[in-house]
Design a protein around this motif. Sequence first.
Motif, short mmCIF file in Angstrom:
data_model
loop_
_atom_site.label_atom_id
_atom_site.label_comp_id
_atom_site.label_asym_id
_atom_site.label_seq_id
_atom_site.Cartn_x
_atom_site.Cartn_y
_atom_site.Cartn_z
N HIS A 1 0.83 -1.21 0.00
CA HIS A 1 0.00 0.00 0.00
C HIS A 1 0.86 1.26 0.00
O HIS A 1 0.60 2.21 -0.74
N ALA A 2 1.91 1.27 0.83
CA ALA A 2 2.79 2.44 0.91
C ALA A 2 3.50 2.69 -0.42
O ALA A 2 3.69 3.84 -0.83
N LEU A 3 3.87 1.62 -1.10
CA LEU A 3 4.62 1.76 -2.35
C LEU A 3 3.76 2.26 -3.49
O LEU A 3 4.17 3.16 -4.24
N VAL A 4 2.56 1.70 -3.67
CA VAL A 4 1.81 1.98 -4.89
C VAL A 4 0.77 3.08 -4.76
O VAL A 4 0.28 3.58 -5.77
N SER A 5 0.39 3.45 -3.54
CA SER A 5 -0.62 4.50 -3.38
C SER A 5 -0.10 5.82 -3.92
O SER A 5 1.05 6.21 -3.68
N ASP A 6 -0.97 6.52 -4.63
CA ASP A 6 -0.56 7.78 -5.24
C ASP A 6 -0.27 8.84 -4.18
O ASP A 6 0.73 9.54 -4.24
N ARG A 7 -1.14 8.93 -3.21
CA ARG A 7 -0.94 9.91 -2.12
C ARG A 7 -0.88 9.15 -0.80
O ARG A 7 -1.89 8.97 -0.12
N PHE A 8 0.31 8.70 -0.45
CA PHE A 8 0.48 7.91 0.76
C PHE A 8 0.64 8.82 1.97
O PHE A 8 1.49 9.71 1.98
N ASP A 9 -0.19 8.59 2.98
CA ASP A 9 -0.13 9.36 4.22
C ASP A 9 0.42 8.46 5.32
O ASP A 9 -0.28 7.56 5.79
N PRO A 10 1.68 8.67 5.75
CA PRO A 10 2.27 7.80 6.77
C PRO A 10 1.59 7.89 8.12
O PRO A 10 1.77 7.02 8.97
N ASN A 11 0.80 8.92 8.33
CA ASN A 11 0.12 9.10 9.61
C ASN A 11 -1.27 8.45 9.64
O ASN A 11 -1.97 8.50 10.65
N SER A 12 -1.65 7.85 8.52
CA SER A 12 -2.97 7.24 8.44
C SER A 12 -2.83 5.72 8.43
O SER A 12 -2.16 5.15 7.56
N ASP A 13 -3.45 5.05 9.39
CA ASP A 13 -3.41 3.59 9.48
C ASP A 13 -4.66 3.03 8.79
O ASP A 13 -5.68 2.78 9.42
N VAL A 14 -4.54 2.83 7.49
CA VAL A 14 -5.71 2.50 6.68
C VAL A 14 -6.25 1.10 6.95
O VAL A 14 -7.41 0.79 6.63
N PHE A 15 -5.44 0.23 7.54
CA PHE A 15 -5.90 -1.14 7.78
C PHE A 15 -6.53 -1.33 9.16
O PHE A 15 -7.29 -2.26 9.38
N ASN A 16 -6.20 -0.46 10.11
CA ASN A 16 -6.71 -0.63 11.47
C ASN A 16 -7.63 0.48 11.94
O ASN A 16 -8.36 0.31 12.91
N ASP A 17 -7.60 1.61 11.26
CA ASP A 17 -8.45 2.75 11.63
C ASP A 17 -9.67 2.78 10.72
O ASP A 17 -9.55 3.01 9.51
N VAL A 18 -10.83 2.53 11.29
CA VAL A 18 -12.06 2.45 10.48
C VAL A 18 -12.40 3.78 9.81
O VAL A 18 -13.14 3.83 8.83
N ASP A 19 -11.85 4.87 10.33
CA ASP A 19 -12.14 6.19 9.77
C ASP A 19 -11.19 6.55 8.62
O ASP A 19 -11.40 7.55 7.93
N SER A 20 -10.13 5.74 8.43
CA SER A 20 -9.18 6.00 7.34
C SER A 20 -9.69 5.36 6.06
O SER A 20 -10.09 4.20 6.04
N MET A 21 -9.66 6.14 4.98
CA MET A 21 -10.16 5.66 3.70
C MET A 21 -9.02 5.11 2.85
O MET A 21 -7.98 5.75 2.70
N LEU A 22 -9.22 3.92 2.32
CA LEU A 22 -8.27 3.35 1.38
C LEU A 22 -8.56 3.90 -0.01
O LEU A 22 -9.69 3.85 -0.48
N SER A 23 -7.55 4.43 -0.66
CA SER A 23 -7.74 5.02 -1.98
C SER A 23 -7.39 4.02 -3.07
O SER A 23 -6.49 3.20 -2.92
N SER A 24 -8.10 4.10 -4.18
CA SER A 24 -7.78 3.27 -5.34
C SER A 24 -6.90 4.02 -6.33
O SER A 24 -6.57 3.51 -7.40
N GLU A 25 -6.49 5.25 -5.97
CA GLU A 25 -5.60 6.04 -6.82
C GLU A 25 -4.18 5.53 -6.65
O GLU A 25 -3.60 5.60 -5.56
N LEU A 26 -3.60 5.00 -7.73
CA LEU A 26 -2.28 4.38 -7.68
C LEU A 26 -1.29 5.14 -8.55
O LEU A 26 -1.66 5.67 -9.60
#
Length: 292
Positions: A117-142
């Motif tokens: 996820h960190a490698l291919v995401s277009d806008r990677f936010d290191p402060n967002s835990d997309v797998f464990n935080d239900v409020d974090s949105m996973l983006s399909s922008e690669l």
Amino acid sequence: MESTLVKAKKDKIIVIMGATGTGKSRLSIDLATRFFPSEIINSDKIQLYRGLDITTNKIPLQDRLGVHHHLLGEFDSDQIGELTPCQYRLHASNIIEDILGRNKLPLIVGGSNSLIHALVSDRFDPNSDVFNDVDSMLSSELRYDCCFLWVDVGLEVLYEYLLKRVDEMFDSGMFEELTEFFKSETESGPIQQIGIKKAIGIPDGGGGGGDMMDTHIKDLAIKAIKYNTCQLAKRQIEKIQRLRSAGWDLRRLIATEAFRAVLLSDSDMSSEIWEKNVVEPSVKIVKTFLEE
């Protein structure tokens, strides 16, 4: 007047993903040696570090069949601590650029979905835990044109295979490897669970630095590693499902029957089923992807 705003064409990469023990390395070698001139970039967060090659299940040198592997056993966790997803993104993207510059295909291979996820995401936010935080949105922008190959094995069969594999790893010298590791590590103080040390599922850091060859400690180690390995596989599959739900186009390759044949000790049938159910569809998917 023709627009000067031309959308840049994204670089194409292949990402081979799946839970631990599902044959990702085997598929990557099949593709790299038989079909597509490729180099492999490791995306397993524990295999990034040097040491404990049996425990971390790094692909042995002889099994790599001459294929260049990057970021495999490259870092010393005692010196750098733990590589962050941002650091991985930087290292891996530089390697991708280099591989593409030599007209080869980058294969990203490993079970750490957070690194993928960190490698291919277009806008990677290191402060967002997309797998464990239900409020974090996973983006399909690669930021790459990605072909995702998901090697999947039914959970019941996978668990049985993983238990068998842990036994085989101990038979191959895993216990001796851990004994030597603990002996050297405990001489310098308590073991800190960072980097390579996260690979160990042994209670109390190996019995608090006691005699690792004690039968009771060995039994605890085997049970703990089996349990932790199965739990890891379950978490990895949950993350993959979340990526799929977010719109990532994961091409699922079902390897359950090939692994069932392995458990029945039918290696010939396993290879035949692996070829039919995993390798052949993978080749078709990748060829179509590269021609688009």
